[in-house]
Design a protein around this motif. Structure first.
Motif, short mmCIF file in Angstrom:
data_model
loop_
_atom_site.label_atom_id
_atom_site.label_comp_id
_atom_site.label_asym_id
_atom_site.label_seq_id
_atom_site.Cartn_x
_atom_site.Cartn_y
_atom_site.Cartn_z
N MET A 1 27.41 11.13 1.83
CA MET A 1 27.00 12.20 0.86
C MET A 1 25.96 11.47 0.17
O MET A 1 26.06 10.36 -0.29
CB MET A 1 28.16 12.51 0.01
CG MET A 1 29.32 13.39 0.38
SD MET A 1 29.19 15.10 -0.53
CE MET A 1 28.98 15.86 1.02
N THR A 2 24.71 12.22 0.07
CA THR A 2 23.74 11.86 -0.95
C THR A 2 24.27 12.05 -2.48
O THR A 2 25.33 12.67 -2.61
CB THR A 2 22.58 12.59 -0.66
OG1 THR A 2 22.72 13.91 -1.24
CG2 THR A 2 22.03 12.42 0.71
N GLU A 3 23.58 11.22 -3.37
CA GLU A 3 23.87 11.49 -4.77
C GLU A 3 23.65 12.81 -5.15
O GLU A 3 24.42 13.25 -6.04
CB GLU A 3 23.18 10.27 -5.54
CG GLU A 3 23.42 10.23 -6.99
CD GLU A 3 22.77 8.84 -7.72
OE1 GLU A 3 22.68 9.24 -8.64
OE2 GLU A 3 22.83 7.92 -7.05
N LYS A 4 22.68 13.46 -4.71
CA LYS A 4 22.20 14.73 -4.99
C LYS A 4 23.62 15.70 -4.63
O LYS A 4 23.90 16.62 -5.54
CB LYS A 4 20.74 15.22 -4.15
CG LYS A 4 20.63 16.59 -4.75
CD LYS A 4 19.02 16.97 -4.38
CE LYS A 4 18.59 18.38 -4.55
NZ LYS A 4 19.01 18.90 -5.55
N GLU A 5 23.92 15.51 -3.45
CA GLU A 5 25.07 16.30 -2.88
C GLU A 5 26.30 16.20 -3.83
O GLU A 5 26.79 17.26 -4.10
CB GLU A 5 25.41 16.06 -1.26
CG GLU A 5 24.29 16.44 -0.43
CD GLU A 5 24.77 15.89 0.94
OE1 GLU A 5 24.24 16.82 1.77
OE2 GLU A 5 24.82 14.82 0.97
N LEU A 6 26.74 14.73 -4.16
CA LEU A 6 27.60 14.76 -5.10
C LEU A 6 27.71 15.40 -6.57
O LEU A 6 28.46 16.15 -6.83
CB LEU A 6 28.23 13.33 -5.23
CG LEU A 6 28.55 12.61 -4.17
CD1 LEU A 6 28.58 10.91 -4.33
CD2 LEU A 6 29.73 12.94 -3.31
N GLU A 7 26.24 15.17 -6.75
CA GLU A 7 25.94 16.11 -8.24
C GLU A 7 26.04 17.44 -8.10
O GLU A 7 26.58 18.24 -9.09
CB GLU A 7 24.35 15.78 -8.49
CG GLU A 7 24.10 15.99 -9.94
CD GLU A 7 22.88 15.47 -10.31
OE1 GLU A 7 22.00 16.19 -10.90
OE2 GLU A 7 22.53 14.51 -10.17
N GLU A 8 25.74 17.81 -6.99
CA GLU A 8 25.77 19.65 -6.80
C GLU A 8 27.38 19.95 -6.77
O GLU A 8 27.67 20.86 -7.49
CB GLU A 8 25.23 19.96 -5.46
CG GLU A 8 23.65 19.98 -5.41
CD GLU A 8 22.89 20.13 -4.31
OE1 GLU A 8 23.66 20.42 -3.25
OE2 GLU A 8 22.01 20.24 -4.17
N ILE A 9 28.09 19.18 -6.21
CA ILE A 9 29.69 19.36 -6.01
C ILE A 9 30.03 19.42 -7.61
O ILE A 9 30.86 20.15 -8.18
CB ILE A 9 30.40 18.51 -5.45
CG1 ILE A 9 29.99 18.68 -3.95
CG2 ILE A 9 31.97 18.53 -5.41
CD1 ILE A 9 30.34 17.70 -2.79
N GLY A 10 29.78 18.21 -8.33
CA GLY A 10 29.90 18.00 -9.82
C GLY A 10 29.67 19.33 -10.46
O GLY A 10 30.53 19.81 -11.39
N ASP A 11 28.55 19.87 -10.33
CA ASP A 11 28.06 20.93 -10.95
C ASP A 11 29.00 22.17 -10.77
O ASP A 11 29.12 23.24 -11.66
CB ASP A 11 26.66 21.25 -10.69
CG ASP A 11 25.67 20.42 -11.32
OD1 ASP A 11 25.96 19.69 -12.21
OD2 ASP A 11 24.51 20.34 -10.79
N LYS A 12 29.53 22.27 -9.25
CA LYS A 12 30.25 23.31 -9.12
C LYS A 12 31.74 23.40 -9.97
O LYS A 12 32.23 24.37 -10.21
CB LYS A 12 30.46 23.32 -7.49
CG LYS A 12 29.25 24.04 -6.78
CD LYS A 12 29.77 24.05 -5.05
CE LYS A 12 28.25 24.73 -4.53
NZ LYS A 12 28.46 24.94 -3.13
N ILE A 13 32.03 21.92 -9.79
CA ILE A 13 33.41 21.77 -10.40
C ILE A 13 33.27 22.30 -11.88
O ILE A 13 34.19 22.95 -12.62
CB ILE A 13 33.83 20.18 -10.40
CG1 ILE A 13 34.13 19.94 -9.17
CG2 ILE A 13 35.09 19.97 -11.45
CD1 ILE A 13 34.49 18.61 -8.57
#
Length: 106
Positions: free
Chosen positions: A1-13
């Motif tokens: 996972m890229t940092e951007k993908e992890l950040e997007e998941i964090g935003d969804k949370i």
């Protein structure tokens, strides 16, 4: 996972957290300042560090479970753990401007 993908998941949370309301105050737990941090691991496991308005909060038992279930309902999240802390102690200063406006504190 890229940092951007992890950040997007964090935003969804965070989006999910904004749908969960404190039972005593008509403001969601995120805007209320109860969420201190959201972590997402490379394995798509979420950890949420949060507090309660008081140690005697009537939903101290049920709220973390409710949060875990709702966050786990995101297809991108494999598991979720909620950790409750009282350090630092929650104060109304932790509320967002939006929450303060909603409660007539501004």
């Amino acid at each position: 996972m890229t940092e951007k993908e992890l950040e997007e998941i964090g935003d969804k949370i965070v989006g999910v957290l904004k749908t969960i309301y404190d039972p005593e105050i008509p403001v969601d737990i995120y805007e209320l300042g109860l969420i201190y941090d959201v972590f997402v691991s490379e394995e798509n496991n979420a950890k949420i560090l949060m507090t309660l308005t008081s140690p005697n909060c009537p939903v101290a038992e049920s709220l973390p479970l409710d949060i875990e279930e709702k966050v786990k309902s995101l297809k991108e999240v494999n598991a979720c753990e909620v950790e409750i802390t009282f350090d630092p102690t929650w104060t109304s200063e932790m509320m967002s401007e939006e929450a303060k406006l909603e409660l007539g504190m501004l």
